[in-house]
Design a protein around this motif. Structure first.
Motif, PDB file in Angstrom:
ATOM      1  N   VAL A  31      37.213   9.232  48.419  1.00 30.48           N
ATOM      2  CA  VAL A  31      38.233   8.853  47.436  1.00 30.48           C
ATOM      3  C   VAL A  31      39.625   8.746  48.051  1.00 30.48           C
ATOM      4  N   ASN A  32      39.768   9.124  49.299  1.00 30.67           N
ATOM      5  CA  ASN A  32      41.069   9.116  49.955  1.00 30.67           C
ATOM      6  C   ASN A  32      41.677   7.718  49.916  1.00 30.67           C
ATOM      7  N   GLY A  33      42.923   7.654  49.456  1.00 30.33           N
ATOM      8  CA  GLY A  33      43.603   6.371  49.349  1.00 30.33           C
ATOM      9  C   GLY A  33      43.454   5.725  47.983  1.00 30.33           C
ATOM     10  N   ARG A  34      42.520   6.238  47.172  1.00 27.81           N
ATOM     11  CA  ARG A  34      42.296   5.667  45.835  1.00 27.81           C
ATOM     12  C   ARG A  34      42.653   6.667  44.737  1.00 27.81           C
ATOM     13  N   PHE A  35      42.447   7.948  44.986  1.00 26.48           N
ATOM     14  CA  PHE A  35      42.707   8.991  43.998  1.00 26.48           C
ATOM     15  C   PHE A  35      43.949   9.786  44.396  1.00 26.48           C
ATOM     16  N   THR A  36      44.673  10.278  43.383  1.00 25.43           N
ATOM     17  CA  THR A  36      45.848  11.110  43.627  1.00 25.43           C
ATOM     18  C   THR A  36      45.820  12.308  42.690  1.00 25.43           C
ATOM     19  N   ILE A  37      45.917  13.507  43.260  1.00 28.26           N
ATOM     20  CA  ILE A  37      45.983  14.726  42.462  1.00 28.26           C
ATOM     21  C   ILE A  37      47.438  15.168  42.384  1.00 28.26           C
ATOM     22  N   SER A  38      47.854  15.609  41.210  1.00 26.13           N
ATOM     23  CA  SER A  38      49.229  16.053  41.036  1.00 26.13           C
ATOM     24  C   SER A  38      49.294  17.049  39.885  1.00 26.13           C
ATOM     25  N   LYS A  39      50.437  17.723  39.785  1.00 27.53           N
ATOM     26  CA  LYS A  39      50.607  18.696  38.714  1.00 27.53           C
ATOM     27  C   LYS A  39      52.001  18.569  38.129  1.00 27.53           C
ATOM     28  N   ASP A  40      52.081  18.527  36.811  1.00 28.25           N
ATOM     29  CA  ASP A  40      53.353  18.545  36.106  1.00 28.25           C
ATOM     30  C   ASP A  40      53.619  19.991  35.724  1.00 28.25           C
ATOM     31  N   LYS A  41      54.533  20.642  36.441  1.00 31.12           N
ATOM     32  CA  LYS A  41      54.772  22.062  36.218  1.00 31.12           C
ATOM     33  C   LYS A  41      55.333  22.323  34.821  1.00 31.12           C
ATOM     34  N   ALA A  42      56.175  21.425  34.336  1.00 31.05           N
ATOM     35  CA  ALA A  42      56.777  21.607  33.023  1.00 31.05           C
ATOM     36  C   ALA A  42      55.715  21.603  31.925  1.00 31.05           C
ATOM     37  N   LYS A  43      54.709  20.747  32.095  1.00 27.69           N
ATOM     38  CA  LYS A  43      53.637  20.647  31.105  1.00 27.69           C
ATOM     39  C   LYS A  43      52.447  21.514  31.475  1.00 27.69           C
ATOM     40  N   ASN A  44      52.514  22.119  32.670  1.00 28.07           N
ATOM     41  CA  ASN A  44      51.413  22.942  33.161  1.00 28.07           C
ATOM     42  C   ASN A  44      50.092  22.182  33.085  1.00 28.07           C
ATOM     43  N   THR A  45      50.131  20.956  33.555  1.00 26.95           N
ATOM     44  CA  THR A  45      48.965  20.071  33.467  1.00 26.95           C
ATOM     45  C   THR A  45      48.654  19.492  34.840  1.00 26.95           C
ATOM     46  N   LEU A  46      47.374  19.515  35.176  1.00 29.34           N
ATOM     47  CA  LEU A  46      46.888  18.930  36.423  1.00 29.34           C
ATOM     48  C   LEU A  46      46.358  17.539  36.132  1.00 29.34           C
ATOM     49  N   TYR A  47      46.621  16.592  37.024  1.00 26.63           N
ATOM     50  CA  TYR A  47      46.182  15.218  36.827  1.00 26.63           C
ATOM     51  C   TYR A  47      45.331  14.751  38.005  1.00 26.63           C
ATOM     52  N   LEU A  48      44.498  13.762  37.718  1.00 25.36           N
ATOM     53  CA  LEU A  48      43.801  13.023  38.764  1.00 25.36           C
ATOM     54  C   LEU A  48      43.924  11.546  38.416  1.00 25.36           C
ATOM     55  N   GLU A  49      44.756  10.859  39.177  1.00 24.83           N
ATOM     56  CA  GLU A  49      44.924   9.422  39.004  1.00 24.83           C
ATOM     57  C   GLU A  49      43.876   8.735  39.853  1.00 24.83           C
ATOM     58  N   MET A  50      43.031   7.913  39.224  1.00 25.86           N
ATOM     59  CA  MET A  50      41.929   7.263  39.921  1.00 25.86           C
ATOM     60  C   MET A  50      42.121   5.747  39.850  1.00 25.86           C
ATOM     61  N   ASN A  51      42.280   5.126  40.989  1.00 27.60           N
ATOM     62  CA  ASN A  51      42.465   3.679  41.075  1.00 27.60           C
ATOM     63  C   ASN A  51      41.328   3.051  41.872  1.00 27.60           C
ATOM     64  N   SER A  52      41.203   1.751  41.757  1.00 27.38           N
ATOM     65  CA  SER A  52      40.162   1.004  42.486  1.00 27.38           C
ATOM     66  C   SER A  52      38.805   1.670  42.323  1.00 27.38           C
ATOM     67  N   LEU A  53      38.472   1.985  41.105  1.00 31.47           N
ATOM     68  CA  LEU A  53      37.234   2.714  40.840  1.00 31.47           C
ATOM     69  C   LEU A  53      36.015   1.891  41.206  1.00 31.47           C
ATOM     70  N   LYS A  54      34.983   2.596  41.691  1.00 27.66           N
ATOM     71  CA  LYS A  54      33.734   1.982  42.104  1.00 27.66           C
ATOM     72  C   LYS A  54      32.583   2.559  41.277  1.00 27.66           C
ATOM     73  N   PRO A  55      31.489   1.838  41.166  1.00 31.59           N
ATOM     74  CA  PRO A  55      30.342   2.373  40.423  1.00 31.59           C
ATOM     75  C   PRO A  55      29.896   3.741  40.935  1.00 31.59           C
ATOM     76  N   GLU A  56      30.027   3.969  42.227  1.00 34.88           N
ATOM     77  CA  GLU A  56      29.615   5.255  42.794  1.00 34.88           C
ATOM     78  C   GLU A  56      30.550   6.400  42.423  1.00 34.88           C
ATOM     79  N   ASP A  57      31.648   6.108  41.753  1.00 34.83           N
ATOM     80  CA  ASP A  57      32.521   7.162  41.241  1.00 34.83           C
ATOM     81  C   ASP A  57      32.031   7.693  39.893  1.00 34.83           C
ATOM     82  N   THR A  58      31.011   7.072  39.345  1.00 35.58           N
ATOM     83  CA  THR A  58      30.463   7.511  38.074  1.00 35.58           C
ATOM     84  C   THR A  58      29.933   8.933  38.177  1.00 35.58           C
ATOM     85  N   ALA A  59      30.417   9.813  37.309  1.00 32.98           N
ATOM     86  CA  ALA A  59      30.046  11.230  37.351  1.00 32.98           C
ATOM     87  C   ALA A  59      30.738  11.956  36.211  1.00 32.98           C
ATOM     88  N   ILE A  60      30.363  13.212  36.052  1.00 33.99           N
ATOM     89  CA  ILE A  60      31.136  14.109  35.195  1.00 33.99           C
ATOM     90  C   ILE A  60      32.164  14.778  36.097  1.00 33.99           C
TER      91      ILE A  60
END
Length: 125
Positions: free
Chosen positions: A62-91
């Motif tokens: 996923v390197n180069g396509r996904f980005t993990i980040s955290k909004d400290k004010a909202k205390n929320t973790l994010y995963l931005e997923m771009n250029s998704l592929k069928p093999e990214d299908t999962a829980i």
């Protein structure tokens, strides 16, 4: 007992994007947070890790396509997923650890104390 709450999953076509969110419900202080995923018939695997020092690490797949980040004010973790592929299908699962993690422990499910219930991501070709 669910201690992390994920949201943002869904169905997209290949090449599309999704953003997952993770909010802690009742977890105490945590150090490392990560996103894992599990496809049907496969083991759960680490996707992205965020250290307590803000460092980020990604699985090669996923390197180069996904980005993990955290909004400290909202205390929320994010995963931005771009250029998704069928093999990214999962829980996709959010996970948090109550101690700092180093090396291969970052990608080890047993190192994490807290887990969400998972959110389904489906990518069609």
């Amino acid at each position: 007992q669910v201690q992390l709450l994920e949201s943002g999953g869904g169905s997209v076509q290949a090449g599309g994007s999704l953003r997952l969110s993770c909010q802690p419900l009742n977890t105490p202080l945590v150090y490392a947070m990560s996103w894992f995923r599990q496809a049907p018939g496969k083991e759960r695997e680490g996707v992205a890790n965020l250290g307590s020092d803000g460092s980020t690490r990604y699985a090669d797949s996923v390197n180069g396509r996904f980005t993990i980040s955290k909004d400290k004010a909202k205390n929320t973790l994010y995963l931005e997923m771009n250029s998704l592929k069928p093999e990214d299908t999962a829980i996709y699962y959010c996970a948090a650890a109550s101690r700092p993690l180093y090396g291969s422990a970052r990608w080890t499910t047993a190192a994490y104390n807290y887990w969400g219930q998972g959110t389904q991501v489906t990518v069609s070709s």
